[in-house]
Design a protein around this motif. Sequence first.
Motif, mmCIF file in Angstrom:
data_model
loop_
_atom_site.group_PDB
_atom_site.id
_atom_site.type_symbol
_atom_site.label_atom_id
_atom_site.label_comp_id
_atom_site.label_asym_id
_atom_site.label_seq_id
_atom_site.Cartn_x
_atom_site.Cartn_y
_atom_site.Cartn_z
ATOM 1 N N GLN A 167 5.244 18.359 49.757
ATOM 2 C CA GLN A 167 4.955 16.936 49.892
ATOM 3 C C GLN A 167 6.230 16.134 50.167
ATOM 4 O O GLN A 167 6.232 15.205 50.971
ATOM 5 N N LYS A 168 7.320 16.489 49.501
ATOM 6 C CA LYS A 168 8.586 15.795 49.726
ATOM 7 C C LYS A 168 9.094 16.025 51.145
ATOM 8 O O LYS A 168 9.661 15.122 51.766
ATOM 9 N N GLU A 204 3.888 22.821 45.927
ATOM 10 C CA GLU A 204 3.193 21.671 46.507
ATOM 11 C C GLU A 204 4.074 20.428 46.497
ATOM 12 O O GLU A 204 4.089 19.648 47.463
ATOM 13 N N LYS A 205 4.817 20.223 45.410
ATOM 14 C CA LYS A 205 5.710 19.063 45.317
ATOM 15 C C LYS A 205 6.808 19.129 46.379
ATOM 16 O O LYS A 205 7.142 18.123 47.007
ATOM 17 N N GLU A 258 2.377 24.510 41.729
ATOM 18 C CA GLU A 258 2.579 23.060 41.633
ATOM 19 C C GLU A 258 3.958 22.658 42.165
ATOM 20 O O GLU A 258 4.091 21.665 42.886
ATOM 21 N N ASN A 259 4.974 23.431 41.816
ATOM 22 C CA ASN A 259 6.323 23.151 42.313
ATOM 23 C C ASN A 259 6.390 23.290 43.836
ATOM 24 O O ASN A 259 7.058 22.502 44.518
#
Length: 219
Positions: A209-210, A205-206, A202-203
């Motif tokens: 995305q950023k 992916e974040k 999840e980290n």
Amino acid sequence: MIAINGFFKYLYIFGYWLGKVMVLHIYWLVSTLLGMGLFGFAPATIALTSVIYKWFTVDPDISITKEFWHVYKKNFVKANIVFLGWACIGLFLYMDYFVSKTYIQNFYFHAILLVLISVCVTSFSYFLIVFVRYELSIVQYFKQAFLIALARPLEAVAILLSLLILYYLYMYLPALTAFVGVPLTLYPILWFSYRACLAVEENKEKIEQKSKTPSYGRS
């Protein structure tokens, strides 16, 4: 058919789960013996891990027999190679610890070595889920497990506390080790390792995305 409600419903669910764990323990013992112990331990442990992992992610009622033996045969050689690598790391760290404690006797060196041993033990705990969750090269399995160990220390603490609880449980109910010892011990390790993998993903992916989001400067 009589509906089961309340306390008896949960008792039935627990009994059903415990029965599956007992079957899994028997399969682990048999498959370890089929590999003459030394060569059967690694693929048997990976196969057990795969079944429990599928309980978490796919279906708690998957065919234990089909999944276990498929993974056992598929990963027999690969699992032994990777476990041999872990055994070499463990032996190397043990020898360093023995030399440090017996001959060097330097507090700071000893403390650094203990931290390194802790990280490696934690990495091995995460490695089992990493092996069944990802398709990686042998070297990458070690690297990924090590990175997760560094990124998610809280799950490592949770694993330690779970094992401590199981230790006292086994002291009061030693028969458990004979009937469900291996899968019951691995269950919390694999659960918290799985949660650690999800958190790292999840980290990641974040961050991705950023990096893809365009930034606009102020005029």
